[in-house]
Write a protein that holds these residues in place. Structure first.
Motif, short mmCIF file in Angstrom:
data_model
loop_
_atom_site.label_atom_id
_atom_site.label_comp_id
_atom_site.label_asym_id
_atom_site.label_seq_id
_atom_site.Cartn_x
_atom_site.Cartn_y
_atom_site.Cartn_z
N LEU A 189 -2.96 -6.32 0.49
CA LEU A 189 -1.88 -6.73 1.38
C LEU A 189 -0.73 -7.38 0.63
O LEU A 189 0.23 -7.84 1.25
N SER A 190 -0.80 -7.39 -0.70
CA SER A 190 0.31 -7.86 -1.52
C SER A 190 1.25 -6.68 -1.79
O SER A 190 1.06 -5.58 -1.30
N THR A 191 2.24 -6.90 -2.64
CA THR A 191 3.22 -5.86 -2.95
C THR A 191 2.63 -4.82 -3.90
O THR A 191 1.69 -5.10 -4.65
N ALA A 192 3.20 -3.64 -3.88
CA ALA A 192 2.80 -2.61 -4.84
C ALA A 192 3.11 -3.06 -6.26
O ALA A 192 2.38 -2.76 -7.21
N GLN A 193 4.20 -3.79 -6.41
CA GLN A 193 4.60 -4.28 -7.72
C GLN A 193 3.53 -5.16 -8.34
O GLN A 193 3.34 -5.18 -9.56
N ILE A 227 -7.76 2.70 -0.06
CA ILE A 227 -7.10 1.40 -0.24
C ILE A 227 -6.26 1.16 1.00
O ILE A 227 -5.29 1.87 1.26
N LEU A 228 -6.65 0.18 1.79
CA LEU A 228 -5.91 -0.14 3.01
C LEU A 228 -4.73 -1.00 2.62
O LEU A 228 -4.87 -2.17 2.28
N SER A 229 -3.55 -0.40 2.65
CA SER A 229 -2.38 -1.08 2.12
C SER A 229 -1.11 -0.40 2.59
O SER A 229 -0.94 0.80 2.40
N ARG A 230 -0.23 -1.18 3.17
CA ARG A 230 1.09 -0.65 3.54
C ARG A 230 1.97 -0.49 2.31
O ARG A 230 2.67 0.51 2.17
N SER A 231 1.90 -1.45 1.39
CA SER A 231 2.78 -1.40 0.22
C SER A 231 2.39 -0.30 -0.76
O SER A 231 3.26 0.28 -1.43
N MET A 232 1.10 0.01 -0.85
CA MET A 232 0.66 1.06 -1.76
C MET A 232 0.79 2.44 -1.15
O MET A 232 0.71 3.46 -1.86
N ASP A 233 0.98 2.51 0.16
CA ASP A 233 1.17 3.79 0.85
C ASP A 233 2.66 4.14 0.80
O ASP A 233 3.31 4.33 1.83
N THR A 234 3.20 4.22 -0.39
CA THR A 234 4.61 4.44 -0.65
C THR A 234 4.74 5.29 -1.91
O THR A 234 3.76 5.47 -2.65
N PRO A 235 5.94 5.78 -2.20
CA PRO A 235 6.12 6.50 -3.47
C PRO A 235 5.72 5.65 -4.68
O PRO A 235 5.14 6.17 -5.64
N LYS A 236 6.04 4.36 -4.64
CA LYS A 236 5.67 3.49 -5.76
C LYS A 236 4.17 3.40 -5.91
O LYS A 236 3.62 3.48 -7.01
N GLY A 237 3.46 3.22 -4.79
CA GLY A 237 2.01 3.17 -4.85
C GLY A 237 1.42 4.48 -5.32
O GLY A 237 0.44 4.50 -6.08
N TYR A 238 2.00 5.57 -4.88
CA TYR A 238 1.52 6.89 -5.32
C TYR A 238 1.65 7.03 -6.83
O TYR A 238 0.75 7.54 -7.50
N ARG A 239 2.77 6.58 -7.38
CA ARG A 239 2.97 6.67 -8.83
C ARG A 239 1.93 5.83 -9.58
O ARG A 239 1.48 6.21 -10.66
N ILE A 240 1.57 4.68 -9.01
CA ILE A 240 0.56 3.83 -9.65
C ILE A 240 -0.79 4.54 -9.71
O ILE A 240 -1.50 4.50 -10.73
N LEU A 241 -1.16 5.22 -8.63
CA LEU A 241 -2.46 5.87 -8.54
C LEU A 241 -2.48 7.27 -9.13
O LEU A 241 -3.56 7.86 -9.31
#
Length: 392
Positions: free
Chosen positions: A118-122, A146-160
């Motif tokens: 629930l923290s930021t993708a950053q 991973i239940l996460s709004r911040s990781m369900d983003t282009p940035k989160g996708y790049r991390i994974l």
């Protein structure tokens, strides 16, 4: 399950007590069908400008209450903030949650794993990535949600993406809180919170929401929940209806505190319903741990030796082999012969008797993993990508 003694289990061989049966890779029955393709690679081609703005402003956390506010001041503040708290509401993306979960778990998963972020993708850094990486080193055919709004983003996708490129089944999905608590004892609690009729407490609300989400998602789907500050050493998929003791009485060998950082349960397990009832009826946002580790300890102590629940309580070495007070030593390079012997003995002890190692991130997140340390040696044997492991 006993609330007084720790059930024995042969951790070295992986034998589970009570006798293991099927794994917990079950899906919710009668709650929807799998779609052919809904965000199977979330954020990969997302061009929504609102998403971009959300990423750029994700460091703003509306869940931290004013310092030293009174209860009335805090509740007034919370009512003003409610429109900003998207996590409490359903929207077009979160309403796809269930279908996206089933889509992921339809990939012939050997086990279903859950993490909550629930923290930021950053702030999903090398240490959190290591937890995901090491999970797939022990269970390559598992599926991780991973239940996460911040990781369900282009940035989160790049991390994974490095893990996705290797074929591992990991996906970040925006949770739908109303759906997760629907038809559970926590549904009324969430309604009260959303209506501004409840003191959210002085502790940041995301801590309490994380406690609730992990209970609700296990109840809805069954599987293995873990925090994001673990190193995985052994496959957990054979365990069933288990939780770990964090501490024991050294004289009586009876557990003194349990911890919900690792929970393994069948779908709709009755003890999860008890956890949700306890959360909804005793919620306290001003005491750290009250809705988390203290909650599971209270409930299982109250249930006692009720065989109906059939739970295995593992000793600390299974999931929490190093106390949070002593965790820093695992990150240090041995400087003397005595240090080297301690490191060798500790490494043998952990690898033989532990499924995972909890890193107690609140205590260790700023520590550098030094080359030659116990932690560096553990990681070297239990990672796939192994990038940036020496970064805190």
């Amino acid at each position: 399950m006993s609330n007084l003694s720790i059930n024995t289990a042969n951790i070295k061989t992986g034998e589970v007590l009570p006798s293991p049966q099927t794994t917990t890779n079950q899906l919710v029955e009668g709650e929807g069908q799998v779609a052919t393709s809904i965000n199977s690679v979330p954020g990969a081609t997302d061009t929504n400008p609102e998403r971009k703005i959300e990423e750029e402003t994700e460091n703003e956390d509306p869940l931290i209450p004013p310092f030293k506010a009174s209860v009335d001041e805090r509740m007034e503040w919370f009512r003003r903030k409610l429109p900003e708290l998207a996590i409490l509401q359903s929207n077009e993306l979160s309403e796809k949650f269930h279908v996206r979960v089933l889509e992921l778990f339809n990939n012939k998963c050997s086990a279903q794993f859950f993490m909550v972020w629930l923290s930021t993708a950053q702030s999903f850094g090398p240490r959190e990535f290591l937890a995901v990486d090491s999970l797939f080193s022990t269970t390559p055919d598992g599926c991780l949600l991973i239940l996460s709004r911040s990781m369900d983003t282009p940035k989160g996708y790049r991390i994974l993406k490095p893990l996705l490129d290797r074929g591992f089944n990991v996906q970040a999905v925006t949770p739908d809180m109303p759906f997760l608590v629907k038809n559970t004892p926590a549904e009324a609690w969430l309604d009260d919170l959303k209506n501004g009729n409840m003191d959210p407490g002085s502790i940041p609300l995301f801590n309490h929401l994380s406690d609730l989400i992990r209970l609700a998602v296990l109840y809805k789907y069954g599987g293995v929940y873990l925090d994001t500050d673990f190193v995985f050493l052994k496959d957990l998929s054979g365990l069933r209806n288990a939780i770990g003791a964090q501490s024991i009485n050294q004289v009586t060998k009876k557990w003194t505190r349990l911890n919900g950082a690792v929970m393994i349960f069948d779908i709709h397990h009755p003890v999860l319903l008890e956890f949700l009832k306890e959360y909804a009826t005793t919620f306290n946002g001003n005491r750290w741990g009250h809705n988390g580790p203290y909650l599971v300890s209270r409930v299982l102590e109250r249930l006692g030796d009720n065989s109906e629940y059939n739970i295995t309580i593992f000793p600390p070495k299974a999931f929490y082999p190093v106390d949070w007070i002593k965790i820093a030593k695992l990150f240090k390079k041995p400087e003397t012969e005595a240090d080297s012997k301690w490191a060798d003995d500790t490494l043998v002890d952990i690898t033989s008797e532990s499924y995972v190692v909890h890193l107690w991130n609140k205590r260790s997140k700023e520590l550098k993993i030094e080359e030659g340390s116990v932690m560096a040696r553990l990681i070297a044997e239990h990672c796939n990508i192994c990038e940036n492991i020496y970064d805190p």
